[in-house]
Enzyme design. Structure first.
Site, short mmCIF file in Angstrom:
data_model
loop_
_atom_site.label_atom_id
_atom_site.label_comp_id
_atom_site.label_asym_id
_atom_site.label_seq_id
_atom_site.Cartn_x
_atom_site.Cartn_y
_atom_site.Cartn_z
CG ASN A 147 -0.36 -0.24 2.51
OD1 ASN A 147 0.86 -0.19 2.62
ND2 ASN A 147 -1.16 -0.48 3.52
NE ARG A 285 2.25 2.61 11.87
CZ ARG A 285 1.79 2.34 10.65
NH1 ARG A 285 1.32 3.32 9.89
NH2 ARG A 285 1.77 1.11 10.19
CD GLN A 314 -4.03 4.48 13.93
OE1 GLN A 314 -3.56 5.42 13.34
NE2 GLN A 314 -4.16 3.31 13.35
CG HIS A 333 -4.16 4.26 9.83
ND1 HIS A 333 -3.26 3.64 10.64
CD2 HIS A 333 -3.58 4.27 8.60
CE1 HIS A 333 -2.20 3.28 9.95
NE2 HIS A 333 -2.38 3.65 8.70
P1 NDP Z 1 10.26 1.86 3.28
O1 NDP Z 1 10.93 0.85 4.15
O2 NDP Z 1 10.32 1.73 1.82
O3 NDP Z 1 10.81 3.30 3.65
C1 NDP Z 1 11.13 3.70 4.92
C2 NDP Z 1 12.25 4.71 4.83
O4 NDP Z 1 12.41 5.34 6.09
C3 NDP Z 1 13.59 4.08 4.46
O5 NDP Z 1 14.13 4.78 3.35
C4 NDP Z 1 14.41 4.30 5.71
O6 NDP Z 1 15.74 4.57 5.47
C5 NDP Z 1 13.80 5.57 6.25
N1 NDP Z 1 14.13 5.82 7.64
C6 NDP Z 1 14.10 4.98 8.68
N2 NDP Z 1 14.46 5.60 9.79
C7 NDP Z 1 14.76 6.87 9.46
C8 NDP Z 1 15.22 7.99 10.18
N3 NDP Z 1 15.47 7.92 11.49
N4 NDP Z 1 15.40 9.15 9.51
C9 NDP Z 1 15.17 9.23 8.18
N5 NDP Z 1 14.75 8.18 7.43
C10 NDP Z 1 14.54 7.02 8.07
O7 NDP Z 1 8.75 1.89 3.78
P2 NDP Z 1 7.48 2.61 3.10
O8 NDP Z 1 7.92 3.86 2.46
O9 NDP Z 1 6.71 1.64 2.31
O10 NDP Z 1 6.64 2.92 4.43
C11 NDP Z 1 7.14 3.83 5.39
C12 NDP Z 1 6.22 3.88 6.59
O11 NDP Z 1 4.96 4.43 6.21
C13 NDP Z 1 5.84 2.52 7.19
O12 NDP Z 1 6.84 2.02 8.04
C14 NDP Z 1 4.59 2.85 7.94
O13 NDP Z 1 4.87 3.36 9.23
C15 NDP Z 1 3.97 3.97 7.11
N6 NDP Z 1 2.82 3.49 6.33
C16 NDP Z 1 1.61 4.05 6.57
C17 NDP Z 1 0.48 3.58 5.94
C18 NDP Z 1 -0.84 4.24 6.12
O14 NDP Z 1 -1.87 3.62 5.80
N7 NDP Z 1 -0.89 5.46 6.61
C19 NDP Z 1 0.54 2.41 5.05
C20 NDP Z 1 1.89 1.97 4.77
C21 NDP Z 1 2.98 2.47 5.44
P3 NDP Z 1 16.82 3.49 5.06
O15 NDP Z 1 16.09 2.24 4.70
O16 NDP Z 1 17.50 4.18 3.93
O17 NDP Z 1 17.64 3.30 6.27
#
Ligand code: NDP
Length: 400
Positions: A147, A285, A314, A333
């Site tokens: 998603n 989140r 939630q 959400h």
């Molecule tokens: P990804 O794993 O593709 O992306 C997460 C990114 O966050 C990675 O690039 C990671 O960096 C980066 N990251 C982690 N920690 C940090 C930090 N401290 N500072 C900066 N960047 C950081 O996941 P998605 O993009 O698919 O999803 C991200 C989040 O979105 C999910 O974990 C979830 O919480 C939320 N989400 C919400 C939904 C909703 O319905 N509202 C649905 C789906 C997701 P790197 O890997 O380069 O270390």
């Protein structure tokens, strides 16, 4: 035989739908980066049906029961007397969606000696105490990418809604008004603004790509830098830390997972470093933002608007201040649970279950915790620890 305990949100208040606005979903070949779509042996549902509510059962019942497994589906997830807590002690697998999370705290894990697998039907497994899961030998898996694009669309929608003052203007229509000045006194163009994402993973990068045609200046921060060709293609400015990003951006959209490094990242101090009148969008989140600090920033005018779809806990208690704070565009959400997304994460959930039941490896990109530590996608994007503290407050939703 396994017992699978599945927590889903309630059916619509008018009952489970008998029909849908559209007859089909568009076909996709793969995710934007080439990752394979979920590949279960069968799906057990018609794509486009409501699968995430209790009657939809993620399409799993026939598949599991035909093999002699037990499936328990409930929305009653919070508090010691909940169906979830009653059914947990002899469950082997827990399935939960972030939209209506079954908080799997250390206490609950301790009460579930049989528990081996926690599946997030969606993305974001912060509702599980990942440290306790690792210590207790659980596997935690989610349906990576299922998603991500759904959320990126929601984030762009909410950016436009805030900047252009859409929701108050729509409200004037409902109120039978024609109050142009009231609508326009807080409305701006997005064009030429500086827009930044906190984390350029699957969602963050998709947001950047979708914003590019609006002729804005694009910024990002992340723990890892994007490939140079993507930075050049989108004309991105990289910031080594979030402080540097927020100081120059008119719009900031949060897309990192919730883990100890990001919990309460947007507190009074960071909000104070943003440009006065910036817009903050959070579809990542709720707990990445300090609840009270967001309210203060909106009331003082430091933020011109806040929108998103994620709350903590939630469901959000009925007296949660984000329901009534000024200039917000919050939804429940929902961004990652469109009917389109449900078809993908239900299929991915089944793929994970098939693998686990047949003792085949679960795809690395779905793993968050495995073999006593962060693994797969989890090892890349999370840091060790627990962010479920305070989840008990979810019981207040039913009580207030
Ligand atoms: P990804 O794993 O593709 O992306 C997460 C990114 O966050 C990675 O690039 C990671 O960096 C980066 N990251 C982690 N920690 C940090 C930090 N401290 N500072 C900066 N960047 C950081 O996941 P998605 O993009 O698919 O999803 C991200 C989040 O979105 C999910 O974990 C979830 O919480 C939320 N989400 C919400 C939904 C909703 O319905 N509202 C649905 C789906 C997701 P790197 O890997 O380069 O270390």
């Amino acid at each position: 035989m396994a017992k699978i305990l599945c927590v889903l949100y309630d059916d619509p208040v008018d009952g489970y739908p008998q029909s849908y606005p559209r007859d089909d979903l568009p076909q996709m070949e793969h995710y934007p980066d080439g990752q394979r779509l979920p590949t279960p042996k069968d799906i057990g549902f018609r794509p486009g049906e409501l699968l995430g509510s209790v009657s939809g059962e993620l399409g799993l019942r026939q598949f599991l029961e035909s093999q002699g497994h037990t499936l328990v589906v409930t929305s009653d997830k919070d508090g010691p007397d909940s169906t979830f807590e009653r059914e947990l002690p002899d469950s082997d697998v827990v399935i939960s969606q972030p939209f209506w999370p079954a908080y799997l705290t250390a206490d609950r894990i301790a009460k579930a000696p049989n528990l081996k697998l926690a599946i997030t039907a969606g993305i974001g497994s912060d509702h599980v105490d990942l440290e306790a899961a690792a210590e207790n030998g659980l596997t935690v898996a989610e349906v990576t990418y299922s998603n991500s694009i759904s959320v990126s669309e929601h984030a762009v929608m909410q950016i436009l809604a805030l900047v252009r003052n859409y929701l108050p203007s729509y409200q004037w229509v409902l109120d039978q008004g024609w109050h142009i000045a009231d609508c326009s006194q807080r409305a701006y163009d997005l064009e030429a603004m500086h827009c930044g994402v906190v984390a350029a993973g699957r969602i963050g990068l998709a947001v950047l790509r979708r914003l590019a045609p609006f002729d804005v200046h694009l910024h990002y921060t992340d723990r890892h830098r994007l490939p140079t060709e993507i930075e050049e293609e989108l004309n991105l400015t990289y910031h080594p830390d979030v402080e540097s990003l927020v100081q120059v951006c008119d719009v900031v959209s949060i897309h990192c997972p919730l883990h100890p490094e990001t919990e309460h990242m947007f507190n009074d101090t960071l909000l104070g470093k943003m440009k006065r009148g910036a817009y903050l969008i959070n579809t990542a989140r709720g707990k990445i933002c300090d609840r009270e600090a967001i309210v203060r920033a909106l009331e003082s005018g430091q933020l011109a608007g806040y929108a998103g779809d994620v709350w903590f806990p939630q469901p959000a208690p009925k007296d949660h201040p984000w329901r009534t704070m000024p200039h917000h565009g919050m939804t429940p959400h929902t961004s990652g649970t469109t009917l389109s997304a449900q078809a993908r994460y239900a299929a991915g959930t089944r793929e994970i279950l098939e693998c686990w039941l047949e003792d085949r490896p679960i795809r690395d990109e779905y793993l968050i915790v495995d073999q006593g530590g962060l693994a797969g996608a989890g090892a890349h994007a999370y840091s060790t620890g627990n962010t479920t503290g305070g989840a008990d407050e979810a019981t207040k939703f039913g009580a207030t």
